[in-house]
Design an enzyme around this catalytic site. Sequence first.
Site, PDB file in Angstrom:
ATOM      1  N   ASN A 148       0.843  -1.192   0.000  1.00  0.00           N
ATOM      2  CA  ASN A 148       0.000   0.000   0.000  1.00  0.00           C
ATOM      3  C   ASN A 148       0.880   1.244   0.000  1.00  0.00           C
ATOM      4  O   ASN A 148       1.976   1.255   0.569  1.00  0.00           O
ATOM      5  CB  ASN A 148      -0.889   0.014   1.250  1.00  0.00           C
ATOM      6  CG  ASN A 148      -1.788   1.248   1.309  1.00  0.00           C
ATOM      7  OD1 ASN A 148      -2.517   1.543   0.367  1.00  0.00           O
ATOM      8  ND2 ASN A 148      -1.729   1.973   2.422  1.00  0.00           N
ATOM      9  N   HIS A 150       1.083   5.119   1.239  1.00  0.00           N
ATOM     10  CA  HIS A 150       0.463   5.991   2.243  1.00  0.00           C
ATOM     11  C   HIS A 150       1.249   7.297   2.335  1.00  0.00           C
ATOM     12  O   HIS A 150       2.481   7.270   2.454  1.00  0.00           O
ATOM     13  CB  HIS A 150       0.435   5.305   3.603  1.00  0.00           C
ATOM     14  CG  HIS A 150      -0.275   6.104   4.655  1.00  0.00           C
ATOM     15  ND1 HIS A 150      -1.602   6.468   4.545  1.00  0.00           N
ATOM     16  CD2 HIS A 150       0.170   6.632   5.828  1.00  0.00           C
ATOM     17  CE1 HIS A 150      -1.947   7.173   5.605  1.00  0.00           C
ATOM     18  NE2 HIS A 150      -0.901   7.293   6.396  1.00  0.00           N
TER      19      HIS A 150
END
Length: 240
Positions: A148, A150
């Site tokens: 992911n 971020h």
Amino acid sequence: MSAAEADKDLRIAVLISGGGTNLQALLDSLPAHNTSTPLPRLSNPSAPLPPQARITLVLSSKTSAYGLTRASSCSPPIPTLALPLKPYQTAHPGASRADWEQAVADEVLARAKPDLIVLAGWMMILSPAFLNRFKAAGRGGAEVPIINLHPALPGAFDGANAIPRALEAFMNGEVKGTGVMVHRVIPEVDRGEPLVVREVEISEDDELEKLEERIHQTEWEVIVEGARKVLAEVQERSGA
């Protein structure tokens, strides 16, 4: 392409929820995809992904996400799928969020056969049950890594609205800057092992729009770097 050649491909599934600029950064780094919606040229671009890398599915949690258009307008087109939660529940009376997550996992596995899953602006928190579906779904029964992007440093500003929260903290004298990271996905939101971390300066005269622009440009660099790092691990493990 022969079956043997296809087996050497490094297959990437990308999950999105919006405009897809981080998806586009991946597309721009992939020799196999001829994209018609490139990003502006970066001042410090990451090295491209391996020539065997292919995005085999872009799945969105929103039907209107422009990232779907970015994928489908490539040459050759990249398969896409929109699978929003509420319409799924309407079409399947009594279905829970867990049922929807199961459907998302089923589609990713069936359509993409991924070696890597990248959350690139995916705005839905994923449960342990979803993550567990990929524990032994990779080559030779290996785990399919999920990463992911971020817009914050490790341990700072987990979850939503990380950029305005960082700017507010800076203005209050609580932090000296912010950053961007790519991390492995675990059940705890934004708490997985950091793979790539890049600091981003905040200036006294910064407004939110200026800071967002710098952070987004940094995101476009580190998402490619993070994907390349994990694909190298997949290659080493599987010999792809």
